[in-house]
Design a protein around this motif. Structure first.
Motif, PDB file in Angstrom:
ATOM      1  N   ARG A   1     -59.326   6.848  58.438  1.00  0.00           N
ATOM      2  CA  ARG A   1     -60.443   7.788  58.596  1.00  0.00           C
ATOM      3  C   ARG A   1     -60.911   8.398  57.286  1.00  0.00           C
ATOM      4  O   ARG A   1     -62.016   8.920  57.223  1.00  0.00           O
ATOM      5  N   ALA A   2     -60.084   8.381  56.248  1.00  0.00           N
ATOM      6  CA  ALA A   2     -60.477   9.021  54.987  1.00  0.00           C
ATOM      7  C   ALA A   2     -61.519   8.174  54.259  1.00  0.00           C
ATOM      8  O   ALA A   2     -61.426   6.944  54.216  1.00  0.00           O
TER       9      ALA A   2
ATOM     10  N   ARG B   1     -64.380  12.206  55.701  1.00  0.00           N
ATOM     11  CA  ARG B   1     -63.765  11.286  56.660  1.00  0.00           C
ATOM     12  C   ARG B   1     -64.823  10.821  57.658  1.00  0.00           C
ATOM     13  O   ARG B   1     -65.909  11.398  57.755  1.00  0.00           O
TER      14      ARG B   1
ATOM     15  N   LEU C   1     -58.679  14.005  54.248  1.00  0.00           N
ATOM     16  CA  LEU C   1     -59.391  14.090  55.518  1.00  0.00           C
ATOM     17  C   LEU C   1     -60.315  15.299  55.560  1.00  0.00           C
ATOM     18  O   LEU C   1     -61.400  15.238  56.139  1.00  0.00           O
TER      19      LEU C   1
END
Length: 270
Positions: free
Chosen positions: A248-249, A151, A147
């Motif tokens: 989200r990564a 991201r 992250l």
């Protein structure tokens, strides 16, 4: 006689109606606004109900996962929050009623996403003023590293790569930092056109064009708004960035590293 009678009634009606000062006074008395048909005066925003929705740990985990920008199923959100399916459904119903998420139905399935950029910005601001979650396992350490590197911040690029891209745009004179947002120069428009961004179309979007967004991990700005969303969309379409298994990564590919250096002058992405 009829005319005189009508005028008398009109005058009486006028006398019975409260003036501006009286209306203001009556509005302060409980119940009088409804009796007199006076619209209630608007006061400060009532932030407590929204804050209460976010304050629950399970709901906060779901909202944070939705910062990915994509719609997720209730089962996926339940697993992320560590709660049962019925509990997740209850939480999602409350978030839906509170206007923090929306739902998309596809056949028998329901997918949830954040209600919009305002919700995403609120969560990002809260993240900036909040403490960090303690890392207690190798899995959490890996997730945190991914992250921080790259991201999505709702629908624009964040993390170290997002910050490096923003820095390169400013350094090369393609973005000019200004109070309340960024100005795109002609060379910046040309570079974005080479990426495939239709800048004029982005300008017509019904949101801020190019605000900077302080990255809550890097503590430096990345590009947000309609332009930031358009850039991330093109980077994903070209597969210069690909999504991973961690919500989200994102992962910067070799082609992406070369392309960002060639078009934008990003030199610190290795």
């Amino acid at each position: 006689m009829s005319v005189t009678h009508d005028r008398t009634r009109a005058a009486a009606g006028t006398a019975l109606k409260p003036g501006a000062a009286e209306t203001a006074r009556n509005a302060e008395i409980p119940g009088t606004a409804e009796v007199l048909g006076v619209a209630e005066a608007e006061g400060d925003a009532d932030i407590a109900p929204v804050a209460a929705l976010i304050a629950d740990a399970a709901r906060a985990a779901m909202l944070t996962a939705l910062l990915d920008g994509r719609a997720l199923a209730a089962g996926e959100l339940a697993a992320i929050a560590g709660v049962s399916a019925p509990t997740a459904s209850s939480h999602l119903a409350r978030l839906l009623d509170g206007g923090l998420v929306t739902v998309v139905k596809q056949g028998r399935h329901r997918y949830y996403r954040l209600a919009g950029p305002d919700v995403a910005r609120t969560l990002e601001v809260l993240a900036r003023i909040s403490g960090r979650v303690a890392v207690r396992s190798l899995r959490q350490s890996r997730q945190a590293r991914l992250l921080r590197e790259t991201r999505s911040c709702y629908d624009h690029l964040a993390g170290r790569v997002g910050v490096e891209l923003y820095d390169a745009l400013v350094r090369e004179g393609r973005l000019i930092e200004a109070d309340g947002g960024c100005l795109l120069t002609a060379s910046g428009a040309d570079a974005l056109a080479e990426l495939g961004v239709d800048v004029e179309r982005v300008r017509r979007a019904r949101r801020r064009f190019a605000p900077d967004c302080l990255d809550w991990l890097e503590r430096r700005p990345h590009l947000g708004g309609a332009l930031g969303a358009a850039v991330l969309d093109r980077l994903l379409a070209r597969e210069w960035l690909v999504r991973g298994t961690v919500p989200r990564a994102l992962r910067l590919t070799g082609a992406g590293r070369e392309g960002l250096e060639r078009i934008f002058g990003c030199k610190d992405l290795s």
